[in-house]
Design a protein around this motif. Structure first.
Motif, PDB file in Angstrom:
ATOM      1  N   GLU B  79     -51.283 -32.606 -21.269  1.00  0.00           N
ATOM      2  CA  GLU B  79     -49.934 -32.302 -21.768  1.00  0.00           C
ATOM      3  C   GLU B  79     -49.282 -31.168 -21.005  1.00  0.00           C
ATOM      4  N   SER B  80     -50.059 -30.140 -20.677  1.00  0.00           N
ATOM      5  CA  SER B  80     -49.542 -28.975 -19.958  1.00  0.00           C
ATOM      6  C   SER B  80     -50.653 -28.511 -19.007  1.00  0.00           C
ATOM      7  N   ALA B  81     -50.605 -29.029 -17.797  1.00  0.00           N
ATOM      8  CA  ALA B  81     -51.718 -28.833 -16.863  1.00  0.00           C
ATOM      9  C   ALA B  81     -51.926 -27.361 -16.520  1.00  0.00           C
ATOM     10  N   ALA B  82     -53.207 -26.993 -16.389  1.00  0.00           N
ATOM     11  CA  ALA B  82     -53.600 -25.632 -16.015  1.00  0.00           C
ATOM     12  C   ALA B  82     -54.505 -25.702 -14.789  1.00  0.00           C
ATOM     13  N   PRO B  83     -54.527 -24.658 -13.957  1.00  0.00           N
ATOM     14  CA  PRO B  83     -55.387 -24.671 -12.758  1.00  0.00           C
ATOM     15  C   PRO B  83     -56.849 -24.959 -13.078  1.00  0.00           C
ATOM     16  N   SER B  84     -57.316 -24.562 -14.269  1.00  0.00           N
ATOM     17  CA  SER B  84     -58.714 -24.812 -14.652  1.00  0.00           C
ATOM     18  C   SER B  84     -59.012 -26.301 -14.833  1.00  0.00           C
ATOM     19  N   GLN B  85     -57.983 -27.115 -14.875  1.00  0.00           N
ATOM     20  CA  GLN B  85     -58.167 -28.555 -15.005  1.00  0.00           C
ATOM     21  C   GLN B  85     -58.208 -29.266 -13.645  1.00  0.00           C
ATOM     22  N   THR B  86     -58.151 -28.494 -12.575  1.00  0.00           N
ATOM     23  CA  THR B  86     -58.380 -29.058 -11.246  1.00  0.00           C
ATOM     24  C   THR B  86     -59.806 -29.589 -11.189  1.00  0.00           C
ATOM     25  N   SER B  87     -59.951 -30.867 -10.916  1.00  0.00           N
ATOM     26  CA  SER B  87     -61.261 -31.494 -10.984  1.00  0.00           C
ATOM     27  C   SER B  87     -61.158 -32.924 -10.478  1.00  0.00           C
ATOM     28  N   VAL B  88     -62.298 -33.593 -10.452  1.00  0.00           N
ATOM     29  CA  VAL B  88     -62.319 -35.035 -10.230  1.00  0.00           C
ATOM     30  C   VAL B  88     -62.624 -35.683 -11.570  1.00  0.00           C
ATOM     31  N   TYR B  89     -61.799 -36.626 -11.962  1.00  0.00           N
ATOM     32  CA  TYR B  89     -61.927 -37.269 -13.263  1.00  0.00           C
ATOM     33  C   TYR B  89     -62.444 -38.686 -13.093  1.00  0.00           C
ATOM     34  N   PHE B  90     -63.480 -38.996 -13.863  1.00  0.00           N
ATOM     35  CA  PHE B  90     -64.074 -40.326 -13.811  1.00  0.00           C
ATOM     36  C   PHE B  90     -63.971 -41.006 -15.163  1.00  0.00           C
ATOM     37  N   CYS B  91     -63.614 -42.269 -15.105  1.00  0.00           N
ATOM     38  CA  CYS B  91     -63.641 -43.129 -16.273  1.00  0.00           C
ATOM     39  C   CYS B  91     -64.871 -44.021 -16.175  1.00  0.00           C
ATOM     40  N   ALA B  92     -65.471 -44.332 -17.298  1.00  0.00           N
ATOM     41  CA  ALA B  92     -66.631 -45.223 -17.324  1.00  0.00           C
ATOM     42  C   ALA B  92     -66.531 -46.151 -18.517  1.00  0.00           C
ATOM     43  N   SER B  93     -67.273 -47.240 -18.469  1.00  0.00           N
ATOM     44  CA  SER B  93     -67.313 -48.155 -19.612  1.00  0.00           C
ATOM     45  C   SER B  93     -68.736 -48.662 -19.788  1.00  0.00           C
ATOM     46  N   SER B  94     -69.033 -49.108 -20.997  1.00  0.00           N
ATOM     47  CA  SER B  94     -70.331 -49.713 -21.272  1.00  0.00           C
ATOM     48  C   SER B  94     -70.173 -50.731 -22.386  1.00  0.00           C
ATOM     49  N   GLN B  95     -71.174 -51.566 -22.530  1.00  0.00           N
ATOM     50  CA  GLN B  95     -71.134 -52.571 -23.561  1.00  0.00           C
ATOM     51  C   GLN B  95     -71.123 -51.916 -24.947  1.00  0.00           C
ATOM     52  N   GLY B  96     -71.660 -50.710 -25.017  1.00  0.00           N
ATOM     53  CA  GLY B  96     -71.715 -50.015 -26.288  1.00  0.00           C
ATOM     54  C   GLY B  96     -73.066 -50.192 -26.937  1.00  0.00           C
ATOM     55  N   GLY B  97     -73.360 -49.347 -27.892  1.00  0.00           N
ATOM     56  CA  GLY B  97     -74.653 -49.423 -28.541  1.00  0.00           C
ATOM     57  C   GLY B  97     -75.698 -48.660 -27.768  1.00  0.00           C
ATOM     58  N   SER B  98     -76.889 -48.619 -28.315  1.00  0.00           N
ATOM     59  CA  SER B  98     -77.934 -47.801 -27.732  1.00  0.00           C
ATOM     60  C   SER B  98     -78.396 -48.351 -26.388  1.00  0.00           C
ATOM     61  N   ASN B  99     -78.611 -47.446 -25.435  1.00  0.00           N
ATOM     62  CA  ASN B  99     -79.277 -47.766 -24.180  1.00  0.00           C
ATOM     63  C   ASN B  99     -78.545 -48.755 -23.278  1.00  0.00           C
ATOM     64  N   GLN B 100     -77.248 -48.813 -23.388  1.00  0.00           N
ATOM     65  CA  GLN B 100     -76.489 -49.655 -22.474  1.00  0.00           C
ATOM     66  C   GLN B 100     -75.972 -48.806 -21.324  1.00  0.00           C
ATOM     67  N   PRO B 101     -76.100 -49.258 -20.076  1.00  0.00           N
ATOM     68  CA  PRO B 101     -75.673 -48.448 -18.937  1.00  0.00           C
ATOM     69  C   PRO B 101     -74.163 -48.295 -18.885  1.00  0.00           C
ATOM     70  N   GLN B 102     -73.740 -47.181 -18.332  1.00  0.00           N
ATOM     71  CA  GLN B 102     -72.319 -46.933 -18.116  1.00  0.00           C
ATOM     72  C   GLN B 102     -71.964 -47.234 -16.659  1.00  0.00           C
ATOM     73  N   HIS B 103     -70.789 -47.841 -16.479  1.00  0.00           N
ATOM     74  CA  HIS B 103     -70.291 -48.192 -15.156  1.00  0.00           C
ATOM     75  C   HIS B 103     -69.053 -47.349 -14.870  1.00  0.00           C
ATOM     76  N   PHE B 104     -69.024 -46.725 -13.700  1.00  0.00           N
ATOM     77  CA  PHE B 104     -67.985 -45.766 -13.374  1.00  0.00           C
ATOM     78  C   PHE B 104     -66.945 -46.321 -12.417  1.00  0.00           C
ATOM     79  N   GLY B 105     -65.709 -45.800 -12.553  1.00  0.00           N
ATOM     80  CA  GLY B 105     -64.693 -46.008 -11.531  1.00  0.00           C
ATOM     81  C   GLY B 105     -64.883 -45.020 -10.393  1.00  0.00           C
ATOM     82  N   ASP B 106     -63.984 -45.063  -9.411  1.00  0.00           N
ATOM     83  CA  ASP B 106     -64.113 -44.217  -8.228  1.00  0.00           C
ATOM     84  C   ASP B 106     -63.385 -42.883  -8.360  1.00  0.00           C
TER      85      ASP B 106
END
Lengths: 113, 113
Positions: B79-106
């Motif tokens: 909403e109101s960006a701050a220098p401390s939010q400079t970073s690389v942001y990754f999104c991931a998804s998984s089937q959900g539930g216990s022990n399902q692997p997460q798959h990441f974007g670039d």
């Protein structure tokens, strides 16, 4: 909450040698331990994972071992190749927070030709 | 086979500006996640959505909001960006539930001046 420590932070090996990366976790309820490889400019990719009911798992040149008593797990890469050079992350997930992965700080592996 | 797609790939903002990072997955996964990656600190969970219609805070939610728009899309808003939010942001998804692997974007590389 869960805390994951990863060592070493950097690792340099000669092509053909083995590489070992170690992680320790704090939450004895953790039951799922994935390893990710991240190449420059890319997102992490899952390379192998292990569940708490298994002590060791292998996939070609990659193996992971788990010692639940000591709360540590390790990634072993044999016959390393230059394309294995990347940053590797371990992670742990607890039974009571099944959607959250806690990551180690990463190991930068360099395989020298 | 796109997997997890993040837009934009790069962005520069000024302090105080707002921005929404977009993420979409085509694997019919139930769960989606937003992480930030800072040097030497691995990946830290900002927010996650266990299923369509639900969102929960992760380790570092302050300064961020999320929207699970539908099963495919999960956006992250500053909403109101701050220098401390400079970073690389990754999104991931998984089937959900216990022990399902997460798959990441670039990732989205975000700099805040």
């Amino acid at each position: 909450g869960e805390n994951v420590e990863q060592h070493p932070s950097t690792l340099s090996v000669q092509e053909g040698d083995s590489a070992v990366i170690k992680c320790t976790y704090s939450d004895s309820a953790s039951n799922y331990f994935p390893w990710y490889k991240q190449e420059l400019g890319k997102g992490p990719q899952l390379i192998i994972d292990i569940r708490s009911n298994v002590g060791e798992k292998k996939d070609q040149r990659i193996a992971v071992t788990l010692n639940k008593t000591a709360k540590h797990f390790s990634l072993h890469i044999t016959e390393t190749q230059p394309e294995d050079s990347a940053v590797y992350f371990c992670a742990a997930r607890s039974e009571d927070s099944s959607y959250k992965l806690i990551f180690g700080s990463g190991t930068r592996l360099l395989v020298r030709p | 086979n796109a997997g997890v797609t993040q837009t934009p790939k790069f962005q520069v903002l000024k302090t105080g500006q707002s921005m929404t990072l977009q993420c979409a997955q085509d694997m019919n996964h139930n769960s989606m996640y937003w992480y930030r990656q800072d040097p030497g600190m691995g990946l830290r969970l900002i927010y996650y959505s266990a299923s369509e219609g639900t969102t929960d805070k992760g380790e570092v939610p302050n300064g961020y909001n999320v929207s699970r728009l539908n099963k495919r899309e999960f956006s992250l808003r500053l909403e109101s960006a701050a220098p401390s939010q400079t970073s690389v942001y990754f999104c991931a998804s998984s089937q959900g539930g216990s022990n399902q692997p997460q798959h990441f974007g670039d990732g989205t590389r975000l700099s805040i001046l």
